[in-house]
Design a protein around this motif. Sequence first.
Motif, mmCIF file in Angstrom:
data_model
loop_
_atom_site.group_PDB
_atom_site.id
_atom_site.type_symbol
_atom_site.label_atom_id
_atom_site.label_comp_id
_atom_site.label_asym_id
_atom_site.label_seq_id
_atom_site.Cartn_x
_atom_site.Cartn_y
_atom_site.Cartn_z
ATOM 1 N N TRP A 1 0.830 -1.211 0.000
ATOM 2 C CA TRP A 1 0.000 0.000 0.000
ATOM 3 C C TRP A 1 0.864 1.261 0.000
ATOM 4 N N SER B 1 -9.947 -2.308 9.361
ATOM 5 C CA SER B 1 -11.328 -2.564 8.965
ATOM 6 C C SER B 1 -11.408 -3.758 8.000
ATOM 7 N N GLU C 1 -10.254 5.775 -0.709
ATOM 8 C CA GLU C 1 -10.109 6.490 0.562
ATOM 9 C C GLU C 1 -8.637 6.738 0.880
ATOM 10 N N TYR C 2 -7.794 5.772 0.579
ATOM 11 C CA TYR C 2 -6.372 5.899 0.879
ATOM 12 C C TYR C 2 -5.717 7.005 0.050
ATOM 13 N N LEU D 1 -7.900 1.757 7.797
ATOM 14 C CA LEU D 1 -8.476 1.061 6.645
ATOM 15 C C LEU D 1 -8.094 -0.420 6.667
ATOM 16 N N GLU E 1 -13.084 0.190 -2.381
ATOM 17 C CA GLU E 1 -13.445 1.462 -1.745
ATOM 18 C C GLU E 1 -12.280 2.001 -0.921
ATOM 19 N N ALA E 2 -11.539 1.110 -0.281
ATOM 20 C CA ALA E 2 -10.419 1.541 0.565
ATOM 21 C C ALA E 2 -9.302 2.175 -0.254
ATOM 22 N N ASP F 1 -4.896 7.577 6.976
ATOM 23 C CA ASP F 1 -5.895 6.669 7.543
ATOM 24 C C ASP F 1 -5.604 5.210 7.204
#
Length: 435
Positions: free
Chosen positions: A230, A414, A400-401, A411, A396-397, A407
Motif C-alpha cells: 500500500w 477494517s 479512501e487511501y 483502513l 473502496e479503501a 488513515d
Amino acid sequence: MSAHGSGAARTAARGRRRTRTVTVLASCLALLAAAVVLGVRALGQEPTVTLLANWTGDDERNFRTAVIEPFEHKYHVHVDYQGSSAESQVLGADVEAGTPPDVVVLTGPGELADYAHQKQLQPLDGLVPRHDFGSSWVTPLADGHVYWFPLKADLKSIVWYPAGTGEQQLREARDQPDQWCVGMGSGATSGWPGTDWIEDILLQQHGPRTYQKWAAGRLPWRSPQVKQAWTTWGRLMGAGTSQTLLRRELKTGYQDASGPVAGHPRGCTLEHQASFIRTQSDAWKRVDGRYEPSARLIPGATATDAWEVSGDLVALVHATPQAKQLIRHLASAATQRAWSTAESGFSVDAKAQPASGAAGPAWHRSLAATLLDQRAAHCFDASDAMPPAVRDAFAEATIEYLAHPRDLDALLASLDTLGQTPGLTWVPSVCDQLP
C-alpha cells in the motif's frame, strides 16, 4: 419489326416472367422458413439456453458473431443472451428471484465460489478437460469439483509506455506521480485499478507464496508485507501531495486514463493496466504502445517471472442438455480461438493458439507466450478471488487511501475485521506455480 424479332421478344418475355416467378417463390419460401423459426421459438419448441455476460456494444456484436451464431447454427439451440456491465448485480437479483440464467460469465472466482457454496452452480466434471487450462484457471474447491473455466484471459503485471521511450525516461517517469496515467473511476466498481496496483506490488515484492496466503485470507491486511504494498503504491501515486493530482486520479474513468499519453504536450507516460487496454484505447494505438513487465518498475521487486492475471470465467447454473452443450462449445479450442481473435485477446488453452508464424504485433505475441509459459507463476487477480464483500471494501479503501493516506492503519484494520466474518468463502489457490 420482323416476325423473327417478335418471336424472340416473346420468348425473352416468357423467360423473364419465369425468372420473376422463381424469384418471388424463393422469397416467399425464405419468409415462410423465417416465420416458422420465429413461430417455433415463440411456442417454446426450439431448445433455448440463457446466458448472462458483461459484453455489450461492439463486444456483444463480436461475441454473437464469433461464438453464439456458430453454436446456434451447429446445434439448433437458441441462445437467449443478456449483456450487462452490472452483471454481478443482475445475477444476484435473478438468483434472489429464483430465475438465474443457465450459463453465466463472471470475472470473479471469489463470487463464483460463493455461489458454488450456496449450491447455485453445477460441477463441470466431464464437460471441461482440466488439463487444457492451468491450475490457476480451473481451481477445484474444497469439495474437489471445478465450477468454472476461462473463455478469455488478460495479463495484468505490465506497464504500458509510448514507443520510442528510452529506459532512462521510463525510470524518471516512474518516480513522477503525474507521469502515471491513472483513472480510478468505474461506476459501481470504482477503485479496482487501485486494487490491481496493490496486488501486483505485493506479488512482485514478496512473491507468489505470500500473495496466495493473502488472497486466500490467511495473511492479515496489517501484515508488514501487505502494508508495504500500500505505501509503495501511495508514493508512486503521490497520495496526499497534490489536490490537483488527486482530482485527476479519482475523477477519471479507467477507460479514459490513457488519453493524455497522446496529447501535445504529452500529459502522462506510463499506465499500469491489463493487456486489454492496448486494443481498447485509441491513445495507446496512436502512440504505438509497448509494455514493460511491472517487476522492472516496481520499487523493491524481488519476484522472478511472477504475473498477475485475470479472465472471463464461464460457470454452469442449470445442467440442462443445451446448457451442457454450450459449456462444451465455449471450452472448445475452436471457440476459444474465434473469440480471442475477434477481441484481439488471449486464450490460455494451448490448443487454441494461432498457427505458428501467424501474423500479429510483437507485443501481442509476447503477451500470449507469457500467459502460456509453464515455467512462470500465474496468480489470479486477488481481489477478484476474494469474497465479494471483501473485494468491494478493498476497492473502496483504495479510493479512501489516495484521499487520506494517513488513515491507512484504520483502513487495513477494517479490512482485517471484515475478512474474519464467519461464513465467507475463500478460493483455496490462485497461483499455478509456487517456488
